[in-house]
Design a protein around this motif. Sequence first.
Motif, PDB file in Angstrom:
ATOM      1  N   UNK A   1       8.184   7.734 -93.860  1.00 17.31           N
ATOM      2  CA  UNK A   1       8.778   6.985 -92.585  1.00 17.31           C
ATOM      3  C   UNK A   1       7.593   6.826 -91.545  1.00 17.31           C
ATOM      4  N   UNK A   2       6.993   8.041 -91.433  1.00 16.57           N
ATOM      5  CA  UNK A   2       5.958   7.957 -90.385  1.00 16.57           C
ATOM      6  C   UNK A   2       4.734   6.850 -90.826  1.00 16.57           C
ATOM      7  N   UNK A   3       4.352   6.758 -91.599  1.00 21.91           N
ATOM      8  CA  UNK A   3       3.290   5.771 -91.910  1.00 21.91           C
ATOM      9  C   UNK A   3       3.894   4.350 -91.689  1.00 21.91           C
ATOM     10  N   UNK A   4       5.426   3.964 -92.113  1.00 24.62           N
ATOM     11  CA  UNK A   4       5.998   2.809 -91.896  1.00 24.62           C
ATOM     12  C   UNK A   4       6.072   2.500 -90.587  1.00 24.62           C
ATOM     13  N   UNK A   5       6.459   3.447 -89.628  1.00 26.57           N
ATOM     14  CA  UNK A   5       6.639   3.302 -88.346  1.00 26.57           C
ATOM     15  C   UNK A   5       5.369   2.961 -87.605  1.00 26.57           C
ATOM     16  N   UNK A   6       4.452   3.863 -88.119  1.00 26.70           N
ATOM     17  CA  UNK A   6       2.987   3.668 -87.268  1.00 26.70           C
ATOM     18  C   UNK A   6       2.501   2.375 -87.541  1.00 26.70           C
ATOM     19  N   UNK A   7       2.769   1.842 -88.578  1.00 26.02           N
ATOM     20  CA  UNK A   7       2.098   0.530 -89.118  1.00 26.02           C
ATOM     21  C   UNK A   7       2.568  -0.409 -88.110  1.00 26.02           C
TER      22      UNK A   7
ATOM     23  N   UNK B   1       5.929 -18.258 -91.836  1.00 23.25           N
ATOM     24  CA  UNK B   1       5.152 -17.294 -92.566  1.00 23.25           C
ATOM     25  C   UNK B   1       5.664 -15.924 -92.328  1.00 23.25           C
ATOM     26  N   UNK B   2       6.214 -15.623 -91.024  1.00 22.18           N
ATOM     27  CA  UNK B   2       7.019 -14.503 -90.851  1.00 22.18           C
ATOM     28  C   UNK B   2       8.134 -14.219 -91.838  1.00 22.18           C
ATOM     29  N   UNK B   3       8.811 -15.338 -92.103  1.00 28.12           N
ATOM     30  CA  UNK B   3      10.104 -15.260 -92.975  1.00 28.12           C
ATOM     31  C   UNK B   3       9.850 -15.145 -94.394  1.00 28.12           C
ATOM     32  N   UNK B   4       8.460 -15.648 -94.893  1.00 32.38           N
ATOM     33  CA  UNK B   4       8.136 -15.548 -96.155  1.00 32.38           C
ATOM     34  C   UNK B   4       7.714 -14.191 -96.368  1.00 32.38           C
ATOM     35  N   UNK B   5       7.057 -13.625 -95.458  1.00 30.22           N
ATOM     36  CA  UNK B   5       6.647 -12.164 -95.589  1.00 30.22           C
ATOM     37  C   UNK B   5       7.873 -11.194 -95.510  1.00 30.22           C
ATOM     38  N   UNK B   6       9.114 -11.779 -95.054  1.00 30.38           N
ATOM     39  CA  UNK B   6      10.108 -10.941 -94.822  1.00 30.38           C
ATOM     40  C   UNK B   6      10.080 -10.016 -93.350  1.00 30.38           C
ATOM     41  N   UNK B   7       9.267 -10.391 -92.370  1.00 31.80           N
ATOM     42  CA  UNK B   7       9.061  -9.691 -91.374  1.00 31.80           C
ATOM     43  C   UNK B   7      10.136 -10.135 -90.148  1.00 31.80           C
TER      44      UNK B   7
ATOM     45  N   UNK C   1      13.911  -3.820 -89.093  1.00 28.65           N
ATOM     46  CA  UNK C   1      12.998  -3.014 -89.550  1.00 28.65           C
ATOM     47  C   UNK C   1      13.422  -1.989 -90.523  1.00 28.65           C
ATOM     48  N   UNK C   2      14.560  -1.476 -90.392  1.00 30.58           N
ATOM     49  CA  UNK C   2      15.401  -0.368 -91.341  1.00 30.58           C
ATOM     50  C   UNK C   2      15.472  -1.273 -92.547  1.00 30.58           C
ATOM     51  N   UNK C   3      15.736  -2.724 -92.747  1.00 29.74           N
ATOM     52  CA  UNK C   3      15.935  -3.260 -93.919  1.00 29.74           C
ATOM     53  C   UNK C   3      14.460  -3.627 -94.421  1.00 29.74           C
ATOM     54  N   UNK C   4      13.507  -3.611 -94.034  1.00 28.65           N
ATOM     55  CA  UNK C   4      12.106  -3.576 -94.349  1.00 28.65           C
ATOM     56  C   UNK C   4      11.779  -2.401 -95.127  1.00 28.65           C
ATOM     57  N   UNK C   5      12.098  -1.296 -94.417  1.00 27.52           N
ATOM     58  CA  UNK C   5      11.683  -0.038 -94.642  1.00 27.52           C
ATOM     59  C   UNK C   5      12.693   0.425 -96.116  1.00 27.52           C
ATOM     60  N   UNK C   6      13.855  -0.039 -96.128  1.00 21.91           N
ATOM     61  CA  UNK C   6      14.522   0.288 -97.362  1.00 21.91           C
ATOM     62  C   UNK C   6      13.896  -0.506 -98.388  1.00 21.91           C
TER      63      UNK C   6
END
Length: 307
Positions: free
Chosen positions: A21-27, A51-57, A61-66
């Motif tokens: 969690x810490x690493x993900x939020x920090x990045x 490009x943002x859509x392709x990368x999933x960004x 943020x909670x979906x990206x972390x999961x």
Amino acid sequence: MLIYIVRRLAAMIPILLIVAVVIFLFLHMIPGDPARIVAGPEASAQDVENTRIVLGLDRPIYEQFWEFLSGALQGDLGYSFRTREPVMDMISDRIMPTLELSFVSMVWAIGAGMLFGVFAATKRGKWQDQLTMFGATTGISMPSFWLGLMLIELFAVQLGWLPTGGNQSAEHYILPAITLGSQVAAIIARFTRSSLLETLGEDYVRTARAKGAREMRVVWLHALRNALLPVVTMTGMQFGFLLGGSVVVESVFSWPGMGNMLITSVSMRDYPVIQAEMLLFAIQFMLINLLVDVLYAVINPQIRLDS
């Protein structure tokens, strides 16, 4: 002991979750848009958004972390933003050079550190002791990147004895291993000296001397074994820090390891690679601490690890 090891391994799970969690939020708080970097400086706003859509960004943020966490639990660390390669494949290609360099650095650091520490303890208060501890203090204070550059300048550029980078042969290990292990050797020397001086004052040491045992036998056979306990603990912790310290040294010597890859990934905001490497470093550090505790019990059988 087996129960103790299982409990320690189980206790790592919540710790790793917190670390993730810490690493993900920090990045995600680091300035810089990975989509802009991947798309290129000349890309239009629409290209960056695609490009943002392709990368999933573009997702919350909670979906990206999961996605990152669920994939990590299944052994899938995702794909690099920069190269689109599986992160697991990238790490598998880079982890062995880092472990090999860390192992070589640790071997010489332990040998030299203990040797100089014992030498200083047996010459307590004399000029040899003061000179050895001065060298150890200098080694601790010296930045590894500066030492690496100085070694390259002297032995590679001026004398031409050793290569400046790469890992093609045994010669390529010399300069980076010395650079990476110098601080560890200095710390081990200081700890060994301090611990051995305490042990040499114990009653059983005086008894061994009174029985006519040779000084070298008293120091190496009787005193040093009990003096090793705090040294082993510190050495294990230093090995964990050694893996982290390899980031700077690998960059200086163009070493094809995880540290060099981490520097590149940070500059490119390659989130999947950074997350995977930092999580792996955390796992390695915790496993090393567990190994140190087990070695503690091996060195001193009176120590129990049942609780």
